[in-house]
Design an enzyme around this catalytic site. Sequence first.
Site, PDB file in Angstrom:
ATOM      1  N   ASN A 164      26.841  96.347 -22.081  1.00  0.00           N
ATOM      2  CA  ASN A 164      25.981  96.600 -20.931  1.00  0.00           C
ATOM      3  C   ASN A 164      24.519  96.531 -21.350  1.00  0.00           C
ATOM      4  OD1 ASN A 164      24.997  97.365 -18.450  1.00  0.00           O
ATOM      5  ND2 ASN A 164      25.277  99.545 -18.811  1.00  0.00           N
ATOM      6  N   ASP A 219      21.245  96.766 -30.335  1.00  0.00           N
ATOM      7  CA  ASP A 219      22.007  97.680 -29.484  1.00  0.00           C
ATOM      8  C   ASP A 219      23.351  98.015 -30.149  1.00  0.00           C
ATOM      9  OD1 ASP A 219      22.786  99.341 -27.435  1.00  0.00           O
ATOM     10  OD2 ASP A 219      22.975  97.772 -25.915  1.00  0.00           O
TER      11      ASP A 219
END
Length: 440
Positions: A290, A317
């Site tokens: 995401n 991330d």
Amino acid sequence: MIDPTPTTWLLRGGRVIDPATATDDVMDLEVTVGGPSAGVRRFRGSPIPPGTVVTELAGKVVVPAFVEIHAHLREPGGEVSETIASGLAAARAGGYGTVLVMANTTPANDEPSVTRRMLAAAEAAATGVRMLPVSAATKGLAGREPAAWREQVEAGCVAISDDGKPVHDRRILREVLAAARDLGVAYLSHAECPQLFHGPIHDGEAARRLGVQGIPTTCESDCVQAEIALAEEMGARIHICHVSTTASIAALRAARERGVRCSAEATPHHLLLTDDEFLRRGPDTSLKMNPPLRPAADRDALREATLAGIVEAVGTDHAPHAPHLKARGLADAPFGAIGMESAFAVLHESLVLRAGWPLPVLVERMTLGPARVAGISGGRLFEGAAALTVIDPNARFEVRAENFRSKSRNCPFEGWTGQGRVVGTLLGGSWTSSTAPGGV
Ligand SMILES: [Zn+2]
């Protein structure tokens, strides 16, 4: 390759790339650890001081240790997936010397006792990697009450973010932006419109074929536009995490042209993969992240913007999830992919060797770029204590997550092969050889 104990090294004959000083040249470096002359300097051929360990680096590349602007190390609370010790070991293996760690732990890092506990764990791990905590924006990342921002910065936090969740309440977001501005730290936005967030992957052909709902690009770009507008109105600075859509990039570009202080980062997976991967690999949960993998047009726009410097930083991330969590199936598995141990190799292979990016540009986006937008030291070869990474641009690699230092295996680049990888780091006064992401 380098003796682990001396206090002075002479690194001879490597290609030295330091974006902060616009250096890209073959040269000798003198590296001193400890004492008043600690740091990295160009060595100009005067007599070699006794006790110096001389290391030949012909054919290798010496760069500042990478700066990871966006990682989740899961401690406290998620130690089944990662610990601060395993996460920092993974960082070092991937060539990172500084790591910003997000606040979505359990409990959330919304007050100084959590920050202090995390910093103590990093110190005990003694990996030589500098861990910089990010404070939650709101208590419990719930979006309702402010976290203890000033106390958090005093305790060692370097930025503010509810990453994983957007700050949806405009009144709170105003307070957060004002606090970040007044405290002189970055606000890192996870831009997402909750009302548009449906399903596990991008809203496209792959979602239709897999029979799942999809997340439209507007889920991100509408929020990016609104948050940039608010930052502009307030004269505040905003950084957009893991940007993934053409429309988000257009909003950033337009705002920058108006003089708004906004920045963004790109992940290796959004730069290199598209949602077509699901058509090839089926419902592989290591591809569920995401924001989701997008179509080729978005990926290409992101590449172009990152090459041009509209997007100044690469951040992985790094989001570890233990195998049993990722085994829950596409609909129920958690979002996220690990990234620090494969980042340089896959980016070098795909962007430098195949797409013709200059190597110094990739190095800049992994060092000075993230340091600058986060407003921190690091990512500069000739400033501060020695923190450097050595790359062998000719060494073959094969991504095998089973060899990673990370406790998790959810790597979307599993099986990738190519040329060029990190072979070692000099951090915290010691040299460590690295084979990330696995030699062959
Ligand atoms: Zn996020």
